[in-house]
Design a protein around this motif. Structure first.
Motif, PDB file in Angstrom:
ATOM      1  N   UNK A 263       0.820  -1.204   0.000  1.00 11.56           N
ATOM      2  CA  UNK A 263       0.000   0.000   0.000  1.00 11.56           C
ATOM      3  C   UNK A 263       0.854   1.254   0.000  1.00 11.56           C
ATOM      4  N   UNK A 264       0.251   2.327  -0.491  1.00  8.67           N
ATOM      5  CA  UNK A 264       0.858   3.648  -0.384  1.00  8.67           C
ATOM      6  C   UNK A 264       0.292   4.403   0.817  1.00  8.67           C
ATOM      7  N   UNK A 282      -3.671  -7.753  10.457  1.00  6.11           N
ATOM      8  CA  UNK A 282      -4.040  -6.837   9.386  1.00  6.11           C
ATOM      9  C   UNK A 282      -3.023  -5.708   9.256  1.00  6.11           C
ATOM     10  N   UNK A 283      -2.669  -5.082  10.379  1.00  4.17           N
ATOM     11  CA  UNK A 283      -1.708  -3.978  10.344  1.00  4.17           C
ATOM     12  C   UNK A 283      -0.337  -4.480   9.920  1.00  4.17           C
ATOM     13  N   UNK A 284       0.043  -5.648  10.388  1.00  2.00           N
ATOM     14  CA  UNK A 284       1.328  -6.214  10.001  1.00  2.00           C
ATOM     15  C   UNK A 284       1.401  -6.463   8.498  1.00  2.00           C
ATOM     16  N   UNK A 285       0.274  -6.843   7.904  1.00  2.00           N
ATOM     17  CA  UNK A 285       0.240  -7.150   6.466  1.00  2.00           C
ATOM     18  C   UNK A 285       0.351  -5.916   5.588  1.00  2.00           C
ATOM     19  N   UNK A 286       0.205  -4.723   6.193  1.00  2.00           N
ATOM     20  CA  UNK A 286       0.310  -3.486   5.400  1.00  2.00           C
ATOM     21  C   UNK A 286       1.524  -2.671   5.842  1.00  2.00           C
ATOM     22  N   UNK A 287       2.533  -3.324   6.394  1.00  2.00           N
ATOM     23  CA  UNK A 287       3.681  -2.620   6.971  1.00  2.00           C
ATOM     24  C   UNK A 287       4.541  -1.888   5.939  1.00  2.00           C
TER      25      UNK A 287
END
Length: 440
Positions: A263-264, A282-287
């Motif tokens: 993600x940006x 979830x947060x870890x997957x968008x690190x």
């Protein structure tokens, strides 16, 4: 005596009405929708002109009887008859009680044939399943935006292709026939780039237990689960091209990603589940995100795990309320895992309750090792939603001003700060020679 060249115009002479239809409709299209609508009462010609505008905006008044509803449907038919086969840029239809769904279906079919680009439909809350012209949508190569609003039952067939050129889809307060209806709708848009799903069904279920977002083209995703009956829900995201995510969720929803996202930008405001595992995963997957917003409950879930994820690309971070129990004790650890952070915004001040004057033990023990982002990268710090600065906040502000070697500006929303506290803040030693402090 009035000169010949200055004689007043005849009262019966209407210069504007002599203008061609093309020019008048161009003028009307530049007006707000409500102002353009008012011109219908001027004359029969103006009523016809309104029907020729590129945007067709139809709002059905509340109807106590089917006879009243039929008058509205007759007006709609007359409007479309005036247009003929003219293309429609945007079509807005707001239906109310006692609308004739059969005539609405015929209306949607007629609009789709007019090479419409944007459609917004709102239907009342009732038990009916609104009929859609799915087969006709498949042949529409102009429709790029679709918005569906209302607590009506949406039943979507399992066809592989529903909207071949649709790029933006908004689903607001919809009741779904089953989970598969939502899945079919999203997967039936092969070039979809932007999706917004809002669950706001008050007092009853929308029958959606599992939202499966499977799209190979999706770039922007917004989810708002703010007002709905309680229950266990799941959101599964399978969108490899996703660039932007915005989630507002006060329900107990479990999030699953089929694979990590590059993600940006992400704004995550999730009510942490009982075990917090779903939120942290979830947060870890968008690190890999570059711009990030996290609220207090999401932060709490993140800070409880032993191995907090590293955000190597993060340059802009907005942070919500701090929990009064653990205060600022986790802040150094959080910043250390954001080595390239340049901008940080405290959305609700530095204290758990931004407008209180009470003292809190924020458990601030300056770390022995200053986080890398403070020493090398930090350029801007913004503290919002404050009225003044408390003694506890002075402690952290003094530390930040001293340790941020490249800080350019510190902005604080403190419009009620007294002169003594203001002078004290301005006299704190600064690690950066170019740092400016701005109180707003």
């Amino acid at each position: 005596m009035i000169p010949q060249s200055k004689k007043p115009l005849n009262n019966e002479e209407d210069i504007i009405c002599k203008l061609p239809n093309e020019l008048l409709t161009k003028i009307l299209s530049l007006l707000p929708e409500s102002d353009a609508n008012r011109t219908r009462i001027l004359s029969k010609r103006w009523k016809s002109l309104y029907a020729l505008l590129p945007n067709v905006h139809l709002v059905m008044p509340f109807c106590w009887s089917f006879e009243q509803a039929n008058k509205f449907h007759d007006f709609v038919d007359q409007t479309l008859a005036i247009r003929g086969n003219m293309a429609v840029e945007k079509f807005f239809l707001y239906c109310s009680k006692n609308c004739d769904y059969g005539r609405v279906y015929d209306l949607i079919c007629a609009v789709v044939r007019c090479k419409v680009r944007v459609i917004e439909l709102r239907f009342p809350a009732d038990r009916y399943r609104v009929k859609f012209c799915w087969d006709l949508f498949k042949t529409c190569n102009t429709l790029v935006e679709l918005t569906l609003k209302g607590e009506f039952v949406l039943d979507v067939p399992g066809d592989n292709l529903l909207f071949p050129f649709l790029k933006k889809l908004d689903l607001v307060s919809i009741v779904y026939a089953c989970d598969q209806s939502a899945t079919n709708l999203i997967s039936g848009c092969p070039v979809l780039e932007e999706l917004f799903v809002e669950r706001q069904v008050i007092g009853r279920s929308d029958y959606l237990q599992r939202l499966n977002i499977c799209s190979a083209s999706l770039k922007r995703l917004r989810l708002s689960f703010a007002m709905c009956v309680s229950g266990d829900y799941e959101v599964v995201i399978d969108a490899p091209k996703l660039e932007y995510v915005n989630v507002l969720d006060v329900m107990l929803t479990y999030y699953y990603l089929t694979k990590p996202l590059c993600l940006n930008e992400a704004h995550i405001k999730i009510q942490a589940t009982s075990d917090s595992e779903s939120v942290t995963q979830f947060v870890t997957s968008i690190s890999s995100v570059k711009i990030l917003t996290l609220t207090d409950s999401t932060l709490m879930a993140l800070c409880y795990i032993p191995d907090m994820p590293v955000f190597p690309n993060l340059v802009k971070f907005a942070i919500g309320n701090y929990n009064v129990l653990w205060g600022w004790s986790t802040l150094p650890r959080l910043l250390e895992n954001m080595p390239n952070l340049e901008h940080i915004t405290f959305l609700h001040g530095l204290l758990p309750f931004p407008h209180t004057q009470h003292s809190f033990d924020m458990r601030w023990n300056p770390p022995v090792e200053v986080p890398t982002c403070l020493r090398l990268k930090m350029k801007e710090i913004i503290i919002k939603n404050r009225e003044t600065i408390t003694q506890e906040e002075f402690t952290l502000l003094k530390y930040l001003l001293k340790q941020c070697k490249n800080l350019e500006i510190l902005i604080i929303n403190a419009h009620k700060i007294d002169h003594k506290r203001r002078d004290r803040l301005l006299n704190f030693p600064r690690g950066s020679n170019v740092c400016c402090i701005k109180l707003v």
